[in-house]
Design a protein around this motif. Structure first.
Motif, PDB file in Angstrom:
ATOM      1  N   VAL A 780      83.416 -12.732   8.784  1.00 55.89           N
ATOM      2  CA  VAL A 780      83.707 -13.283   7.459  1.00 55.89           C
ATOM      3  C   VAL A 780      83.542 -12.198   6.396  1.00 55.89           C
ATOM      4  CG1 VAL A 780      81.311 -14.137   7.231  1.00 55.89           C
ATOM      5  CG2 VAL A 780      83.094 -15.177   5.870  1.00 55.89           C
ATOM      6  N   ARG A 781      84.435 -12.210   5.400  1.00 56.83           N
ATOM      7  CA  ARG A 781      84.299 -11.244   4.291  1.00 56.83           C
ATOM      8  C   ARG A 781      83.799 -12.005   3.060  1.00 56.83           C
ATOM      9  NH1 ARG A 781      89.429  -8.228   3.406  1.00 56.83           N
ATOM     10  NH2 ARG A 781      88.554  -6.642   4.795  1.00 56.83           N
ATOM     11  N   ILE A 782      82.631 -11.549   2.518  1.00 52.88           N
ATOM     12  CA  ILE A 782      82.072 -12.188   1.325  1.00 52.88           C
ATOM     13  C   ILE A 782      81.663 -11.069   0.368  1.00 52.88           C
ATOM     14  CG2 ILE A 782      80.277 -13.760   0.436  1.00 52.88           C
ATOM     15  CD1 ILE A 782      80.278 -14.930   3.346  1.00 52.88           C
ATOM     16  N   PRO A 783      82.601 -10.611  -0.499  1.00 51.40           N
ATOM     17  CA  PRO A 783      82.298  -9.480  -1.393  1.00 51.40           C
ATOM     18  C   PRO A 783      81.052  -9.770  -2.249  1.00 51.40           C
ATOM     19  CG  PRO A 783      84.627 -10.041  -1.466  1.00 51.40           C
ATOM     20  CD  PRO A 783      83.944 -11.126  -0.699  1.00 51.40           C
ATOM     21  N   GLY A 784      80.176  -8.782  -2.368  1.00 52.46           N
ATOM     22  CA  GLY A 784      78.998  -8.901  -3.248  1.00 52.46           C
ATOM     23  C   GLY A 784      77.809  -9.604  -2.630  1.00 52.46           C
ATOM     24  N   ALA A 785      77.903 -10.028  -1.345  1.00 47.84           N
ATOM     25  CA  ALA A 785      76.765 -10.734  -0.735  1.00 47.84           C
ATOM     26  C   ALA A 785      75.703  -9.733  -0.268  1.00 47.84           C
ATOM     27  CB  ALA A 785      77.246 -11.580   0.430  1.00 47.84           C
ATOM     28  N   ARG A 787      73.063 -10.925   1.810  1.00 48.08           N
ATOM     29  CA  ARG A 787      72.646 -11.394   3.124  1.00 48.08           C
ATOM     30  C   ARG A 787      73.529 -12.570   3.512  1.00 48.08           C
ATOM     31  NH1 ARG A 787      66.754 -14.106   4.315  1.00 48.08           N
ATOM     32  NH2 ARG A 787      66.950 -14.253   6.583  1.00 48.08           N
ATOM     33  N   VAL A 788      74.034 -12.582   4.768  1.00 52.70           N
ATOM     34  CA  VAL A 788      74.867 -13.680   5.253  1.00 52.70           C
ATOM     35  C   VAL A 788      74.289 -14.166   6.581  1.00 52.70           C
ATOM     36  CG1 VAL A 788      77.183 -14.407   6.009  1.00 52.70           C
ATOM     37  CG2 VAL A 788      76.942 -12.756   4.133  1.00 52.70           C
ATOM     38  N   SER A 789      74.040 -15.487   6.663  1.00 52.22           N
ATOM     39  CA  SER A 789      73.425 -16.037   7.881  1.00 52.22           C
ATOM     40  C   SER A 789      74.158 -17.281   8.338  1.00 52.22           C
ATOM     41  CB  SER A 789      71.963 -16.441   7.626  1.00 52.22           C
ATOM     42  OG  SER A 789      71.268 -15.426   6.961  1.00 52.22           O
ATOM     43  N   VAL A 790      73.995 -17.596   9.650  1.00 56.65           N
ATOM     44  CA  VAL A 790      74.481 -18.862  10.182  1.00 56.65           C
ATOM     45  C   VAL A 790      73.231 -19.626  10.635  1.00 56.65           C
ATOM     46  CG1 VAL A 790      75.886 -20.024  11.914  1.00 56.65           C
ATOM     47  CG2 VAL A 790      76.665 -17.864  10.908  1.00 56.65           C
ATOM     48  N   LEU A 800      76.860  -6.352   8.343  1.00 58.95           N
ATOM     49  CA  LEU A 800      78.023  -5.839   7.590  1.00 58.95           C
ATOM     50  C   LEU A 800      78.561  -4.604   8.302  1.00 58.95           C
ATOM     51  CD1 LEU A 800      79.626  -6.336   4.945  1.00 58.95           C
ATOM     52  CD2 LEU A 800      78.076  -4.702   3.838  1.00 58.95           C
ATOM     53  N   ASN A 801      79.851  -4.633   8.733  1.00 59.20           N
ATOM     54  CA  ASN A 801      80.410  -3.470   9.425  1.00 59.20           C
ATOM     55  C   ASN A 801      81.115  -2.546   8.437  1.00 59.20           C
ATOM     56  OD1 ASN A 801      82.962  -4.496   8.924  1.00 59.20           O
ATOM     57  ND2 ASN A 801      83.316  -5.263  11.001  1.00 59.20           N
ATOM     58  N   SER A 803      84.155  -2.078   7.862  1.00 57.59           N
ATOM     59  CA  SER A 803      85.300  -2.686   7.171  1.00 57.59           C
ATOM     60  C   SER A 803      84.839  -3.709   6.136  1.00 57.59           C
ATOM     61  CB  SER A 803      86.214  -3.385   8.185  1.00 57.59           C
ATOM     62  OG  SER A 803      86.567  -2.499   9.220  1.00 57.59           O
ATOM     63  N   ARG A 804      83.550  -3.763   5.798  1.00 59.25           N
ATOM     64  CA  ARG A 804      82.963  -4.680   4.811  1.00 59.25           C
ATOM     65  C   ARG A 804      83.100  -6.131   5.291  1.00 59.25           C
ATOM     66  NH1 ARG A 804      79.760  -1.937   2.173  1.00 59.25           N
ATOM     67  NH2 ARG A 804      79.715  -3.363   0.388  1.00 59.25           N
ATOM     68  N   VAL A 805      83.080  -6.329   6.609  1.00 59.54           N
ATOM     69  CA  VAL A 805      83.133  -7.670   7.179  1.00 59.54           C
ATOM     70  C   VAL A 805      81.772  -7.975   7.822  1.00 59.54           C
ATOM     71  CG1 VAL A 805      84.212  -9.131   8.967  1.00 59.54           C
ATOM     72  CG2 VAL A 805      85.627  -7.598   7.586  1.00 59.54           C
ATOM     73  N   TRP A 806      81.244  -9.200   7.494  1.00 66.93           N
ATOM     74  CA  TRP A 806      80.003  -9.635   8.124  1.00 66.93           C
ATOM     75  C   TRP A 806      80.339 -10.245   9.468  1.00 66.93           C
ATOM     76  CZ3 TRP A 806      75.275  -8.854   5.626  1.00 66.93           C
ATOM     77  CH2 TRP A 806      75.357  -8.481   4.251  1.00 66.93           C
ATOM     78  N   GLU A 807      79.590  -9.784  10.553  1.00 66.68           N
ATOM     79  CA  GLU A 807      79.933 -10.307  11.869  1.00 66.68           C
ATOM     80  C   GLU A 807      78.688 -10.473  12.742  1.00 66.68           C
ATOM     81  OE1 GLU A 807      82.751  -7.615  13.609  1.00 66.68           O
ATOM     82  OE2 GLU A 807      81.366  -5.931  13.611  1.00 66.68           O
ATOM     83  N   GLY A 808      78.877 -11.295  13.801  1.00 66.51           N
ATOM     84  CA  GLY A 808      77.770 -11.507  14.734  1.00 66.51           C
ATOM     85  C   GLY A 808      78.095 -12.626  15.710  1.00 66.51           C
ATOM     86  N   GLU A 809      77.290 -12.700  16.837  1.00 60.25           N
ATOM     87  CA  GLU A 809      77.469 -13.751  17.839  1.00 60.25           C
ATOM     88  C   GLU A 809      76.426 -14.836  17.569  1.00 60.25           C
ATOM     89  OE1 GLU A 809      79.692 -13.854  20.451  1.00 60.25           O
ATOM     90  OE2 GLU A 809      80.660 -11.980  19.830  1.00 60.25           O
TER      91      GLU A 809
END
Length: 846
Positions: A780-785, A787-790, A800-801, A803-809
């Motif tokens: 998911v891309r969330i500019p300016g975040a 911390r991003v969690s599920v 954050l990779n 490519s400015r995309v937040w990712e994970g399993e």
């Protein structure tokens, strides 16, 4: 003596419409043949140069003309007894020099007041009764020699004496329009006559001589004197219906008629003759057959005594026809009453038009180069005066009796000025004038198809059963708001009707584009006025427009309910084209009517611009395939979306088909408007998951992507709204019709919350229903975040990779809790929920 000659010559110039031209200077000889008459054998053109009436050049033969001395005529209303308007031709030099060429001056001092056509005079009417008297008229005599004409003037022919109507003047016959441009030129004369007539009636003046003197006062020439007499007759004598029907005694003497103010046709013609005699106009009564009251359609007039009288007048050496009885009004046989209606058409009617309703006992009074037979007169199409005053012409058929071919009969009329038409088809009645309506507000006839093209009207008649029918055609000038007027009639014989489905009523008069369509902004259509065959139950109509328009459409089928019919239409409104998509759920004929108004002008009413007849005879569309309910008038991108700055749509039409059960519609939102989308369908299925979950919007820069995943096959409405003013309501922009043919149910999207903003993009997972006890990849891309969690049964932070995309399993868990995607931005460490994902329930073991 010389001055007298010049004066006489001037009178000659004013009194006759013969043009003069000559190269030589002719000497003037005159011979006084009778008191008050001068025989001008030739004219000294040199001495006439200063005559102000001679203006425009035209070169033709010089004709010497016998004229009355106008001064003499002024003093006493009666001219010398017996003036034969014989005209002798003078040979002239052929090479007329330009300088000596003089202009035409009409006998009647043609008054050139141009104005609109006379009001459409309505139907030709009345007459028909036993004529009180008949007159004999000789056959065309051999052309008299010049010597014979010069010899002496014979006394004027009175009733019963032999008069030849053969035109004495050489050259082409003058028509009514050569005498006067239109009836407006008589405004002064007519007003005086109507006023004087009323005063004379008040004073109980019944003397012909006194009346004629009063009404012709101020008349400047022979034409105006005749006009005064005719207008007085039309306005002061009513047709004596009870006398005609034998309920009362017919009035015979002129004084009795004038006193009673009524008379039958012979009364009108008799009085006209007598009044003309008072002012020196040669007038004849002409007996014959007419297609007035009592006329039976299709009857043979052979060996039938003629029943009508009208008049012929000699003007400038030529005979003209008139009928004051028909000019006064018409008879309403239903109520046995006379309807006063002044009809100018019967004043000096051209013989070619007069012959359609008046057939003289003697051929010569047809005044035609090619006279017609009585049989031809019977077969002729009956045309009312309005037919001619509106400038209509008969294209097909040439005769009034039509026999259907394969249950169909066709009528076609041409017109020079735009007109509106309708028709009426009824069971045949013998009487042509049977009291049926002469005017019509609209059409109610479904046994035919009326189409109007640029210059003609076509009527395809389809009688419902075998039998004989009367067909009346009605018309009015296109811009008029008055009722349509009867213009002509036909008789249709139908031996075997065509097996037909019912044609829906067309209250808008004609099929195809309406004559006013152009002025309403509709420039054209590929679909003409003929029947459109619908293939596979689907039809598309495109109308080109010359300016932005709003459109409403109506679909009518004899057995289709209005609520269902609404679901058969989808309209797309673009700046230069209007498109209407039509679905046909039944076989048979449909009327598709199109109404438009200017796009900007919300205050004006929609007006009918076109009506198309559609015929569906093959496959039909099933009811569950109809368009979704509550479609807006603007489907697909068009005028409204472009005005709001929504552009570059991936789908430019209103209808979107998907075989996979999903689609993406993209466009640009240049003004960065706040948008809202709604997905709906027919309310007959209660879904476990609401339809809102099957829609997902992504905004990046100015680009908007609306993703749709459809739960079932069927038809859906995707509605797009925009807030045009901050804090204002959401306005409808356009609707798309989505048609899904995929049997696999499309999964829902995650449930999105208000913290999900513009610029945020969900790459994975794109479904909102996850399998339990499984690892799910999140991107998911969330500019300016920060911390991003599920968050579910446990919490997983995404990384954050480059490519400015937040990712994970993420592990989905056993389905007891939703997964929430949350993020914290900048300053705050609080996590805001962006969206939630449902987990399928584990199937419990028994």
């Amino acid at each position: 003596h010389h001055a007298y000659s010049i004066m006489a010559a001037k009178v000659a110039m004013q009194k006759f419409s013969f043009p003069f031209s000559c190269a030589a200077r002719l000497s003037l000889q005159d011979e006084v043949t009778q008191k008050g008459c001068v025989q001008a054998k030739a004219l000294d053109l040199h001495n006439l140069q200063e005559n102000p009436v001679l203006t425009e050049p035209s070169s033709v033969a010089v004709i010497g003309a016998l004229v009355h001395d106008e001064n003499q005529a002024q003093e006493s209303p009666k001219p010398p007894p017996g003036v034969d308007m014989a005209v002798a031709q003078v040979p002239v030099c052929a090479e007329a020099s330009q300088s000596a060429v003089l202009s035409r001056q009409s006998v009647f001092e043609k008054l050139t007041v141009e104005s609109e056509d006379q009001r459409p005079a309505a139907k030709r009417q009345l007459s028909s009764e036993s004529a009180a008297r008949t007159i004999t008229v000789v056959k065309k005599s051999a052309v008299r020699t010049e010597a014979e004409e010069q010899r002496h003037l014979k006394p004027k022919a009175h009733l019963g004496q032999k008069v030849s109507p053969c035109p004495v003047a050489a050259g082409k016959r003058r028509r009514r329009k050569d005498l006067f441009t239109n009836s407006e030129v008589f405004h002064r004369v007519d007003s005086h006559v109507i006023r004087a007539g009323a005063e004379l009636k008040e004073k109980c003046v019944y003397d012909v001589k006194t009346i004629v003197k009063s009404i012709t006062q101020g008349a400047r020439n022979e034409l105006e004197r005749l006009r005064a007499i005719w207008v007085w007759l039309c306005h002061n004598i009513e047709y004596d219906v009870s006398g005609y029907l034998g309920h009362s005694e017919k009035l015979s003497s002129p004084e009795e008629m004038i006193a009673a103010g009524r008379g039958v046709c012979c009364g009108y013609s008799n009085l006209c003759t007598e009044m003309c005699r008072e002012v020196g106009i040669e007038c004849q009564e002409v007996p014959g057959h007419s297609k007035g009251i009592g006329y039976r359609q299709g009857q043979s007039l052979k060996n039938v005594k003629s029943d009508h009288l009208w008049n012929a007048v000699l003007m400038g050496g030529q005979w003209f026809l008139l009928d004051a009885c028909w000019g006064a009004g018409r008879v309403d046989m239903e109520h046995e009453s006379f309807v006063k209606r002044f009809d100018d058409f019967y004043f000096l009617t051209d013989p070619e038009e007069f012959i359609d309703s008046h057939f003289p006992d003697e051929e010569k009074w047809q005044l035609l180069d090619m006279p017609i037979t009585l049989e031809e007169f019977e077969r002729r199409v009956f045309k009312t005066s309005a037919f001619f005053t509106m400038g209509l012409r008969l294209i097909h058929p040439q005769h009034s009796h039509i026999v259907t071919d394969d249950g169909e009969a066709n009528v076609s009329l041409g017109f020079s000025r735009p007109a509106t038409f309708t028709y009426e088809i009824t069971q045949h009645q013998d009487l042509l004038h049977c009291g049926a309506s002469e005017q019509k507000e609209s059409s109610n006839s479904s046994n035919g198809l009326l189409t109007v093209s640029h210059r003609s009207m076509k009527l395809q008649l389809l009688p419902p059963a075998s039998g004989v029918y009367d067909v009346k055609v009605f018309a009015r000038p296109e811009t008029a708001t008055t009722p349509l007027i009867w213009v002509c009639s036909f008789r249709v014989e139908c031996p075997t009707p065509r097996a037909m489905e019912e044609i829906p009523d067309n209250p808008f008069l004609s099929w195809g584009l309406q004559p006013v369509a152009g002025s309403l902004g509709v420039a054209g259509s590929i679909q003409g006025s003929e029947v459109a065959e619908v293939k596979e139950g689907v039809f598309e109509l495109a109308l080109k427009t010359s300016r932005p328009l709003m459109v409403l459409c109506e679909l009518v089928h004899p057995e289709l309910e209005a609520a269902v019919a609404k679901r058969c239409l989808a309209t797309q409104i673009q700046k230069d084209v209007l498109t209407c998509h039509v679905l046909c759920p039944m076989r048979g004929f449909y009327r598709l009517s199109v109404f438009v108004r200017d796009y900007e002008k919300t205050e004006i009413k929609f007006q009918n611009a076109a009506n198309f007849l559609l015929h569906c005879k093959g496959k039909v569309v099933s009811l569950d395939e109809l368009f979704p309910p509550n479609l807006g008038s603007a489907c697909g991108p068009g005028t409204r979306t472009s005005e709001a700055g929504l552009s570059k749509f991936s789908h430019t039409t209103a209808l979107v088909n998907t075989q996979q059960g999903k689609c993406n519609i993209t466009f640009h939102n240049q003004q960065d408007l706040e948008l809202h989308t709604v997905l709906s369908r027919e309310e007959n299925k209660t879904a476990a998951i609401p339809l809102t979950r099957h829609l997902f919007c992504t905004y990046t820069d100015s680009k908007v992507t609306v993703s749709v995943s459809l739960p079932d096959p069927g038809v859906y409405r995707l509605a797009l709204y925009a807030r045009l003013t901050p804090g204002g309501d959401f306005n409808p922009m356009c609707d798309f019709v989505l048609r899904n043919s995929c049997d696999q149910p499309g999964p829902p999207f995650p449930c999105v919350y208000s913290a999900w903003r513009k610029g945020y993009v969900l790459f994975e997972p794109r479904v909102g229903l996850l399998e339990p006890l499984s690892w799910v990849r999140f991107r998911v891309r969330i500019p300016g975040a920060q911390r991003v969690s599920v968050v579910g049964e446990t919490r997983t932070d995404l990384k954050l990779n480059k490519s400015r995309v937040w990712e994970g399993e993420v592990f989905s868990g056993n389905g007891l809790q939703q997964l929430k995607l949350a993020a914290s931005s900048g300053e705050s460490s609080d996590m805001a929920v962006l969206m939630t994902f449902d987990i399928n329930q584990l199937e419990r073991e028994v």
